[in-house]
Design a protein around this motif. Structure first.
Motif, mmCIF file in Angstrom:
data_model
loop_
_atom_site.group_PDB
_atom_site.id
_atom_site.type_symbol
_atom_site.label_atom_id
_atom_site.label_comp_id
_atom_site.label_asym_id
_atom_site.label_seq_id
_atom_site.Cartn_x
_atom_site.Cartn_y
_atom_site.Cartn_z
ATOM 1 N N THR A 146 -4.587 -13.169 -51.193
ATOM 2 C CA THR A 146 -3.256 -12.796 -51.664
ATOM 3 C C THR A 146 -2.216 -13.242 -50.651
ATOM 4 O OG1 THR A 146 -4.170 -10.811 -52.719
ATOM 5 C CG2 THR A 146 -1.778 -10.912 -52.432
ATOM 6 N N ASN A 147 -1.131 -13.815 -51.167
ATOM 7 C CA ASN A 147 0.011 -14.147 -50.317
ATOM 8 C C ASN A 147 1.283 -13.716 -51.031
ATOM 9 O OD1 ASN A 147 2.036 -16.931 -49.625
ATOM 10 N ND2 ASN A 147 1.510 -15.402 -48.103
ATOM 11 N N ASN A 148 2.061 -12.855 -50.372
ATOM 12 C CA ASN A 148 3.323 -12.367 -50.934
ATOM 13 C C ASN A 148 4.467 -12.715 -49.989
ATOM 14 O OD1 ASN A 148 1.351 -9.573 -51.673
ATOM 15 N ND2 ASN A 148 2.081 -10.974 -53.239
ATOM 16 N N ASN A 149 5.576 -13.147 -50.570
ATOM 17 C CA ASN A 149 6.739 -13.547 -49.775
ATOM 18 C C ASN A 149 7.997 -12.900 -50.333
ATOM 19 O OD1 ASN A 149 5.533 -15.920 -48.036
ATOM 20 N ND2 ASN A 149 4.785 -16.203 -50.125
ATOM 21 N N LEU A 150 8.830 -12.389 -49.424
ATOM 22 C CA LEU A 150 10.048 -11.683 -49.800
ATOM 23 C C LEU A 150 11.245 -12.439 -49.229
ATOM 24 C CD1 LEU A 150 11.051 -9.112 -51.237
ATOM 25 C CD2 LEU A 150 10.829 -7.901 -49.055
ATOM 26 N N LEU A 151 12.110 -12.950 -50.113
ATOM 27 C CA LEU A 151 13.322 -13.659 -49.709
ATOM 28 C C LEU A 151 14.460 -12.652 -49.593
ATOM 29 C CD1 LEU A 151 13.057 -16.782 -52.064
ATOM 30 C CD2 LEU A 151 12.108 -16.472 -49.770
ATOM 31 N N VAL B 41 0.697 -21.725 -51.901
ATOM 32 C CA VAL B 41 -0.243 -22.507 -52.706
ATOM 33 C C VAL B 41 -1.664 -21.979 -52.485
ATOM 34 C CG1 VAL B 41 -1.058 -24.812 -53.303
ATOM 35 C CG2 VAL B 41 1.243 -24.519 -52.345
ATOM 36 N N PRO B 42 -2.120 -21.017 -53.281
ATOM 37 C CA PRO B 42 -3.511 -20.575 -53.196
ATOM 38 C C PRO B 42 -4.421 -21.509 -53.992
ATOM 39 C CG PRO B 42 -2.358 -19.235 -54.797
ATOM 40 C CD PRO B 42 -1.344 -20.217 -54.249
ATOM 41 N N ASN B 43 -5.575 -21.824 -53.432
ATOM 42 C CA ASN B 43 -6.534 -22.703 -54.112
ATOM 43 C C ASN B 43 -7.925 -22.064 -54.058
ATOM 44 O OD1 ASN B 43 -4.765 -25.075 -54.586
ATOM 45 N ND2 ASN B 43 -4.719 -25.162 -52.353
ATOM 46 N N LEU B 44 -8.589 -22.030 -55.191
ATOM 47 C CA LEU B 44 -9.924 -21.450 -55.271
ATOM 48 C C LEU B 44 -10.836 -22.461 -55.963
ATOM 49 C CD1 LEU B 44 -11.723 -18.962 -54.831
ATOM 50 C CD2 LEU B 44 -10.889 -18.067 -57.007
ATOM 51 N N ARG C 260 -18.735 -12.234 -47.677
ATOM 52 C CA ARG C 260 -17.487 -11.695 -48.208
ATOM 53 C C ARG C 260 -16.301 -12.229 -47.419
ATOM 54 N NH1 ARG C 260 -14.138 -7.731 -46.416
ATOM 55 N NH2 ARG C 260 -12.822 -6.669 -47.973
ATOM 56 N N SER C 261 -15.189 -12.416 -48.112
ATOM 57 C CA SER C 261 -13.930 -12.728 -47.429
ATOM 58 C C SER C 261 -12.785 -12.083 -48.185
ATOM 59 C CB SER C 261 -13.715 -14.245 -47.334
ATOM 60 O OG SER C 261 -13.538 -14.824 -48.605
ATOM 61 N N ASN C 262 -11.790 -11.680 -47.450
ATOM 62 C CA ASN C 262 -10.576 -11.120 -48.048
ATOM 63 C C ASN C 262 -9.381 -11.593 -47.231
ATOM 64 O OD1 ASN C 262 -9.329 -9.122 -50.033
ATOM 65 N ND2 ASN C 262 -8.525 -8.387 -48.082
ATOM 66 N N VAL C 263 -8.374 -12.105 -47.915
ATOM 67 C CA VAL C 263 -7.199 -12.665 -47.256
ATOM 68 C C VAL C 263 -5.958 -11.959 -47.778
ATOM 69 C CG1 VAL C 263 -5.812 -14.730 -46.876
ATOM 70 C CG2 VAL C 263 -8.307 -14.915 -47.022
ATOM 71 N N LEU C 264 -5.110 -11.466 -46.869
ATOM 72 C CA LEU C 264 -3.850 -10.845 -47.250
ATOM 73 C C LEU C 264 -2.783 -11.245 -46.234
ATOM 74 C CD1 LEU C 264 -2.127 -8.967 -48.966
ATOM 75 C CD2 LEU C 264 -2.934 -7.038 -47.567
ATOM 76 N N TYR C 265 -1.854 -12.093 -46.668
ATOM 77 C CA TYR C 265 -0.744 -12.541 -45.829
ATOM 78 C C TYR C 265 0.570 -12.156 -46.502
ATOM 79 C CZ TYR C 265 -3.491 -15.498 -42.633
ATOM 80 O OH TYR C 265 -4.355 -15.955 -41.676
ATOM 81 N N LYS C 266 1.506 -11.663 -45.697
ATOM 82 C CA LYS C 266 2.826 -11.323 -46.222
ATOM 83 C C LYS C 266 3.900 -11.863 -45.286
ATOM 84 C CE LYS C 266 1.816 -7.320 -49.111
ATOM 85 N NZ LYS C 266 2.359 -6.046 -49.613
ATOM 86 N N GLY C 267 4.975 -12.373 -45.899
ATOM 87 C CA GLY C 267 6.057 -12.920 -45.098
ATOM 88 C C GLY C 267 7.413 -12.565 -45.663
ATOM 89 N N ALA C 268 8.393 -12.417 -44.774
ATOM 90 C CA ALA C 268 9.782 -12.200 -45.165
ATOM 91 C C ALA C 268 10.632 -13.303 -44.534
ATOM 92 C CB ALA C 268 10.273 -10.823 -44.731
ATOM 93 N N LEU C 269 11.687 -13.694 -45.224
ATOM 94 C CA LEU C 269 12.533 -14.771 -44.741
ATOM 95 C C LEU C 269 13.998 -14.402 -44.917
ATOM 96 C CD1 LEU C 269 10.056 -16.073 -46.690
ATOM 97 C CD2 LEU C 269 10.932 -18.166 -45.676
ATOM 98 N N GLN C 270 14.812 -14.797 -43.923
ATOM 99 C CA GLN C 270 16.244 -14.566 -44.027
ATOM 100 C C GLN C 270 17.002 -15.740 -43.405
ATOM 101 O OE1 GLN C 270 17.378 -11.095 -41.817
ATOM 102 N NE2 GLN C 270 16.266 -11.688 -39.972
ATOM 103 N N GLY C 271 18.003 -16.229 -44.118
ATOM 104 C CA GLY C 271 18.862 -17.268 -43.582
ATOM 105 C C GLY C 271 19.989 -16.654 -42.770
ATOM 106 N N ASP C 272 20.965 -17.469 -42.432
ATOM 107 C CA ASP C 272 22.124 -17.000 -41.686
ATOM 108 C C ASP C 272 23.289 -16.861 -42.656
ATOM 109 O OD1 ASP C 272 24.300 -16.549 -40.063
ATOM 110 O OD2 ASP C 272 23.669 -17.959 -38.513
ATOM 111 N N HIS D 180 -7.365 -14.949 -56.754
ATOM 112 C CA HIS D 180 -6.259 -15.179 -55.832
ATOM 113 C C HIS D 180 -4.951 -14.816 -56.520
ATOM 114 C CE1 HIS D 180 -5.039 -18.822 -57.976
ATOM 115 N NE2 HIS D 180 -6.253 -19.325 -57.834
ATOM 116 N N ALA D 181 -3.928 -14.561 -55.692
ATOM 117 C CA ALA D 181 -2.612 -14.214 -56.214
ATOM 118 C C ALA D 181 -1.567 -14.617 -55.186
ATOM 119 C CB ALA D 181 -2.521 -12.713 -56.495
ATOM 120 N N ALA D 182 -0.388 -14.998 -55.673
ATOM 121 C CA ALA D 182 0.701 -15.367 -54.775
ATOM 122 C C ALA D 182 2.023 -15.049 -55.445
ATOM 123 C CB ALA D 182 0.631 -16.846 -54.416
#
Length: 405
Positions: A312-317, A327-330, A263-275, A342-344
């Motif tokens: 799963t990979n979620n990103n919040l701008l 880029v999720p690849n299965l 079994r494997s489960n992947v969950l990554y989340k990121g937030a980004l902010q400029g200046d 997979h989901a992104a």
């Protein structure tokens, strides 16, 4: 016994008829790899000119890596910490370097830090490993191996801090029935550049909970690989990152299912902010955009029947001046699996969430901060180490204090 030579002989070079994501070329010699170019698939996002020569042999002469390993006082003889030559068969067992940067780090770190937890040992306190950068305009390399023998249980916290450029190879070898919780914290100074090639090897019925957190540093590129040696392995990969202007974070992971019933489960989340002040500056004085890249590869080979996997990979701008690539690849080579998917996502604040909070009298800026905290909490709460959860919540709070939402 497996040796470095045997590991190399088992690899399949790129471009053969048998090539898959999991059969990429590996070597312990930098000269066996071409110097990365911007058009290479594995390097097309990475800002090569900002890597301080960690990828092409032009780096400054290295200084000794500053690696400090703290073992719980009550561990006794159940945990051993030694320095071994890179030719030792216990080093490189989980996998060889997959790119020139990792091979260059290998060649410049002839001695590895080796941590072993004896079989049937259950540690109640974490092993803490701190790697401190060599200093501004300096370069260092290291190799780290953490092995849990059969039915051992341990928490390992690996912290990166300081300044300068560092490149390393890290291995987690988890024996049959062993349970490993590992947390990697990237908390560099603003000039920190870190390239990391890591391997996680899970034995029969082994359990691995791996968490990665990136908040500090200028350039971070992490390339983790997971492979199973027997049925029953269970690996969960968690990740959080918060990128500001001038920061580039890249995660490029591969989970290679080559045996059945794992079994494997992947969950990554990121937030980004400029200046936000960039809009008022001349073009020559503006900062670089906040940038993150996440590549998630999962391979299910023909013999890996009964596999259960999801990523799963979620990103919040949060502001302008931010960009996230996901880029999720299965790759599935058998239909006899328990499940795979997979989901992104990459986007801004959810309108429905904003409406719900503002309809209850919560000001817009405060509503956005609550959404960001909730966004990360979904990952952080899964990390089974309370002190780490509290530290990550604090880091998120510190980032939000500097955000103009």
């Amino acid at each position: 016994m497996t040796t470095l030579e045997n590991v190399q002989n088992q690899t399949v070079k790129a471009g053969t008829d048998h090539q898959t994501k999991g059969d990429r070329f590996t070597s312990f010699k930098a000269e066996d790899f071409a110097i990365p170019k911007g058009r290479d698939e594995d390097w097309r996002f990475t800002p090569l000119r900002r890597l301080r020569g960690l990828h092409d042999g032009t780096a400054a002469a290295p200084t000794d890596a500053n690696v400090v390993i703290e073992v719980p006082e009550n561990a006794g003889d159940n945990v051993s910490v030694t320095k071994v030559d890179s030719s030792d068969p216990r080093v490189g067992l989980a996998g060889a370097p997959v790119d020139r940067a990792a091979a260059q780090a290998w060649e410049n770190a002839p001695v590895a830090d080796y941590v072993q937890v004896a079989k049937d040992t259950a540690l109640t306190e974490p092993i803490e490993i701190t790697i401190t950068g060599p200093g501004q305009d300096q370069v260092s390399y290291s190799t780290l191996v953490v092995e849990l023998e059969r039915h051992a249980e341990a928490v390992v916290i690996l912290r990166y801090e300081g300044s300068g450029a560092h490149s390393d190879n890290v291995e987690f070898v988890v024996g049959d029935g062993a349970k490993l919780v590992t947390v990697v914290l990237e908390d560099w100074e603003d000039d920190g550049v870190h390239l990391s090639n890591s391997h996680i090897q899970a034995g029969r019925d082994a359990t691995v909970r791996h968490a990665y957190a990136a908040f500090g540093g200028e350039i971070l590129r992490s390339v983790p690989h997971v492979r199973y040696t027997a049925p029953g392995g269970d690996v969960e990969m968690l990740g959080v990152n918060f990128a500001d202007a001038n920061q580039y974070f890249e995660q490029r992971l591969l989970i290679d299912h080559s045996v059945q019933n794992c079994r494997s489960n992947v969950l990554y989340k990121g937030a980004l902010q400029g200046d936000p002040a960039d809009a008022d500056r001349p073009a020559s004085e503006r900062k670089r955009d906040a940038r993150t890249v996440w590549i998630g590869d999962v391979l299910i080979r023909p013999e890996a029947t009964g596999t259960d996997t999801y990523e799963t990979n979620n990103n919040l701008l949060l502001t302008t001046g931010a960009r996230a690539d996901s880029v999720p690849n299965l790759e599935i080579q058998t239909g006899e699996i328990a499940g795979a998917g997979h989901a992104a996502t990459v986007g801004r604040f959810d309108d429905e969430q904003m409406y719900y909070l503002q309809a209850r009298g919560i000001p817009e800026a405060q509503a956005k901060m609550l959404i960001v905290r909730g966004f990360f909490t979904d990952v952080i709460r899964r990390i089974p180490v309370e002190s780490v959860r509290e530290h990550l919540e604090e880091l998120v709070g510190n980032e939000l204090e500097r955000t103009v939402l």
